[in-house]
Write a protein that holds these residues in place. Sequence first.
Motif, PDB file in Angstrom:
ATOM      1  N   THR A  61      -8.064  -6.948   0.579  1.00 57.84           N
ATOM      2  CA  THR A  61      -6.779  -6.499   1.028  1.00 57.84           C
ATOM      3  C   THR A  61      -6.267  -7.383   2.112  1.00 57.84           C
ATOM      4  O   THR A  61      -4.837  -7.430   2.179  1.00 57.84           O
ATOM      5  N   GLU A  94      -2.740  -8.684   1.248  1.00 58.31           N
ATOM      6  CA  GLU A  94      -1.499  -8.892   2.569  1.00 58.31           C
ATOM      7  C   GLU A  94      -0.866 -10.104   2.721  1.00 58.31           C
ATOM      8  O   GLU A  94       0.481 -10.037   3.120  1.00 58.31           O
ATOM      9  N   LYS A 128       1.422 -11.362   0.462  1.00 55.89           N
ATOM     10  CA  LYS A 128       2.772 -10.617   0.621  1.00 55.89           C
ATOM     11  C   LYS A 128       3.612 -11.164   1.527  1.00 55.89           C
ATOM     12  O   LYS A 128       4.733 -11.212   1.363  1.00 55.89           O
TER      13      LYS A 128
END
Length: 136
Positions: free
Chosen positions: A42, A46, A49
């Motif tokens: 994750t 992230e 992103k």
Amino acid sequence: ERTSWGLRRAVATAVTTGEEIEVLEVPWDVPPACVSYVERLTDRLEALKQLALSPYFPDYLGFDFSSYSGVGLHFLRRKQGVCLRQMLSEVGPLPEKHPLLRFWAREILLGLRDYLYQCCQELTEDATLAHVYVHQ
């Protein structure tokens, strides 16, 4: 490809563009012993992103948390090109004055600059030539 904690990687074809994309199927429930793997994944997602504006990192194309029960889907652009470490091990090192070496060094530094300015995630391992992919 499936990991011991349930992550599944697959290659799919985008309907609109026809390009191959990587799909990560992440289970909602993982064994407590595997939570650190999920946290690392994750964090990586992230970071991608946050680096959406950088041309030096793979594009994070989106997610789907509602279509399948028990898993979340993440869509990424596939890595393109050849691993720089593998290429240099096959063809040998470039001379210091070679224009290609200067070009690659500049591109790597620009990618690291984007990481420094656009991403608040910590690096969890050393950045090496194995992480750099060369393509046109």
